[in-house]
Design a protein around this motif. Structure first.
Motif, short mmCIF file in Angstrom:
data_model
loop_
_atom_site.label_atom_id
_atom_site.label_comp_id
_atom_site.label_asym_id
_atom_site.label_seq_id
_atom_site.Cartn_x
_atom_site.Cartn_y
_atom_site.Cartn_z
N PRO A 107 55.34 90.27 81.54
CA PRO A 107 56.22 90.67 80.43
C PRO A 107 55.67 90.24 79.07
CG PRO A 107 57.51 89.74 82.22
CD PRO A 107 56.07 89.47 82.55
N CYS A 148 56.86 96.31 73.18
CA CYS A 148 57.12 95.02 73.82
C CYS A 148 58.35 95.11 74.72
CB CYS A 148 57.32 93.94 72.76
SG CYS A 148 55.85 93.63 71.75
N ASP A 149 58.41 94.22 75.70
CA ASP A 149 59.51 94.27 76.66
C ASP A 149 60.80 93.68 76.12
OD1 ASP A 149 57.99 95.43 78.80
OD2 ASP A 149 56.98 93.49 79.00
N LEU A 150 60.69 92.63 75.34
CA LEU A 150 61.89 91.99 74.78
C LEU A 150 61.53 91.48 73.39
CD1 LEU A 150 64.33 89.68 76.71
CD2 LEU A 150 63.76 89.24 74.34
N VAL A 175 58.00 93.34 86.18
CA VAL A 175 57.11 94.43 85.79
C VAL A 175 57.54 95.73 86.48
CG1 VAL A 175 54.73 95.27 85.93
CG2 VAL A 175 55.19 92.92 85.21
N ARG A 211 61.43 102.08 81.68
CA ARG A 211 60.62 102.90 80.77
C ARG A 211 60.60 104.36 81.22
NH1 ARG A 211 59.54 100.36 75.91
NH2 ARG A 211 58.49 98.37 76.18
N LEU A 261 51.98 98.00 76.76
CA LEU A 261 52.87 98.72 77.68
C LEU A 261 52.50 98.49 79.14
CD1 LEU A 261 53.24 102.13 75.82
CD2 LEU A 261 55.11 100.57 76.40
N THR A 316 60.62 96.38 87.31
CA THR A 316 61.84 96.75 86.58
C THR A 316 61.50 97.45 85.27
OG1 THR A 316 63.01 94.87 87.55
CG2 THR A 316 63.95 95.83 85.54
N ARG A 317 60.50 96.94 84.56
CA ARG A 317 60.05 97.57 83.32
C ARG A 317 59.63 99.01 83.57
NH1 ARG A 317 54.98 94.78 80.81
NH2 ARG A 317 53.98 95.74 82.60
#
Length: 262
Positions: A100, A120-122, A209, A216, A95, A211-212
């Motif tokens: 990514p 996971c991101d994608l 990152v 989240r 996380l 954006t993640r």
């Protein structure tokens, strides 16, 4: 599995740090050794790499915990509790990874494997994959972030229905609800996941990152808090060498070179 055989394989492939679960004879079942090796693999990522690519050898991605080891433990509560603690450190590392994390999953994703996928991101998913929490079948409650991942993608009522009835999701259902990002044919999984990882590696990693973090956190922040965070992070992105390169490339009508933006 012999004592000297690793449970996790690692490889640098250009911008990509590839991590592969390699206990196919057990369905890549979670053991203390696998948890420790996966944590070490994530920590060992070469700084120059721009994406973590998580894969698994064999017909099944991860079937969750090694139930036979639970049965053989002298103190099952202590054994499973320690394993959950170790696995949670792995999930936290995914996380918070500074680049990514892309995963390619196939066959079966069960138990703690569901939580790993959710971190996971994608996630690229083979079409015949089945996703099953499976905890109820052995009288356990979830771990590994599985309850978080399922509640986040399905909503509480559907997540509870799935977990309380020991149900499963098809790959199409997991895609429809957002647990996985993309569906591909089984024989295309490895190539498709590699391609996604390469596309992401060519992009603005630090902006991704940020954006993640926004995505989240959106579910737990007010709209005003989200706007404040967006304003702060877009300012950081504009000041970042990536942002400067992106703006220059746009003005100069060329493709940006984010790899050189250090």
């Amino acid at each position: 599995m012999t004592e000297d055989r690793p449970a996790v394989l690692t490889e640098t492939d250009g911008d990509i740090w590839r991590i592969t679960l390699d206990r196919p004879e057990t369905g890549n079942a979670l053991t203390p050794a696998l948890a420790a090796e996966l944590a070490a693999a994530l920590a060992a990522r070469p700084e120059r790499t721009r994406v973590v690519l998580l894969l698994a050898n064999g017909p099944r991605f991860c079937v969750g915990g090694d139930v036979r080891s639970f049965a053989g433990a002298d103190d099952p509560g202590a054994f499973v509790g320690q394993l959950a603690h170790d696995w949670h450190e792995v999930v936290r590392t995914v996380l918070s990874c500074p680049v990514p994390v892309v995963a390619g999953v196939q066959g079966a994703v069960a138990g703690a494997g569901v939580g790993l996928v959710g971190a996971c991101d994608l996630v690229v998913c083979a079409r015949t994959t089945t996703i099953r929490p499976a905890y109820g079948a052995i009288g356990f409650s979830p771990d590994g972030g599985t309850s978080w991942a399922l509640a986040r993608s399905l909503g509480a009522p559907r997540a509870l229905d799935l977990m309380l009835t020991n149900g499963s999701l098809t790959a199409a259902e997991a895609h429809l609800t957002g647990l996985v990002a993309r569906l591909v044919e089984d024989d295309e999984l490895r190539a498709a996941t590699e391609q996604v990882a390469r596309e992401i590696a060519a992009g603005p990693i630090r902006a991704m990152v940020r954006t993640r973090a926004l995505v989240r956190g959106a579910a737990t922040r007010t709209f005003g808090e989200q706007l404040d965070d967006e304003a702060q992070l877009i300012a950081e992105s504009a000041a970042d060498p990536e942002g400067r390169e992106g703006v220059r490339a746009f003005v100069e009508k060329r493709a940006p070179d984010f790899r050189s933006a250090r």
